[in-house]
Design a protein around this motif. Structure first.
Motif, short mmCIF file in Angstrom:
data_model
loop_
_atom_site.label_atom_id
_atom_site.label_comp_id
_atom_site.label_asym_id
_atom_site.label_seq_id
_atom_site.Cartn_x
_atom_site.Cartn_y
_atom_site.Cartn_z
N SER A 109 29.17 44.48 -18.40
CA SER A 109 28.81 45.89 -18.35
C SER A 109 27.53 46.16 -17.56
O SER A 109 27.35 47.26 -17.05
N LEU A 110 26.63 45.19 -17.48
CA LEU A 110 25.37 45.44 -16.78
C LEU A 110 25.59 45.35 -15.27
O LEU A 110 26.19 44.41 -14.77
N THR A 116 16.16 44.83 -10.13
CA THR A 116 16.70 46.00 -9.43
C THR A 116 16.66 47.26 -10.28
O THR A 116 16.75 48.36 -9.75
N ASP A 117 16.51 47.11 -11.59
CA ASP A 117 16.50 48.29 -12.46
C ASP A 117 15.08 48.71 -12.83
O ASP A 117 14.84 49.87 -13.14
N GLY A 118 14.14 47.79 -12.79
CA GLY A 118 12.76 48.11 -13.14
C GLY A 118 12.11 49.00 -12.09
O GLY A 118 12.39 48.87 -10.90
#
Ligand code: ZN
Length: 130
Positions: A109-110, A116-118
């Motif tokens: 799901s991630l 890349t998300d921070g």
């Protein structure tokens, strides 16, 4: 709940056999629990999952884990990720309590991780950052 703000919730782990944080923290992407088995105790069944993978982080003690017919010794510091279909069971050693954190998430799901998300914001300073 101990404290909450616009973008966070803080709670305390109790000394308990199994504490699930979903409701306390209104989690939306994972089920997180702290689990304790006293010396010689076992989860009373083998189980798999329909959709969720589980990460087990052993934070105290030692014992054994059963995965798909294989039994392995486990101890503080071991981290296991088990696919949904993996048949699993955990037991504390006869002479040791075992404590572990279990993080359960929808497998695959991630789409991005910390790199890349921070979002770093160097314009904001804390009392400890220069
Ligand atoms: Zn499970």
């Amino acid at each position: 709940m101990v404290k909450a703000g616009k973008n966070y919730k803080l709670t305390m782990a109790a000394n308990g056999v199994r504490e699930i944080f979903n409701e306390k923290l209104s989690l939306t992407g994972a089920e997180i629990s702290i689990n304790e088995l006293s010396a010689g105790a076992s989860i009373p069944f083998v189980h798999a999952h329909k959709l969720n993978e589980e990460v087990y982080i052993i934070i105290e003690g030692k014992g054994q884990i059963y995965i798909d017919g294989e039994e392995m010794d486990i101890e503080k510091g071991n981290v296991f990720c088990i696919d949904p279909a993996g048949q699993r069971c955990i037991k504390a050693a006869d002479d040791s309590t075992i404590r572990y954190i279990c993080v359960q998430t929808l497998a695959n799901s991630l789409t991005q991780f910390t790199e890349t998300d921070g979002i770093i914001d160097e314009s904001i300073k804390t009392s400890w950052l220069p």
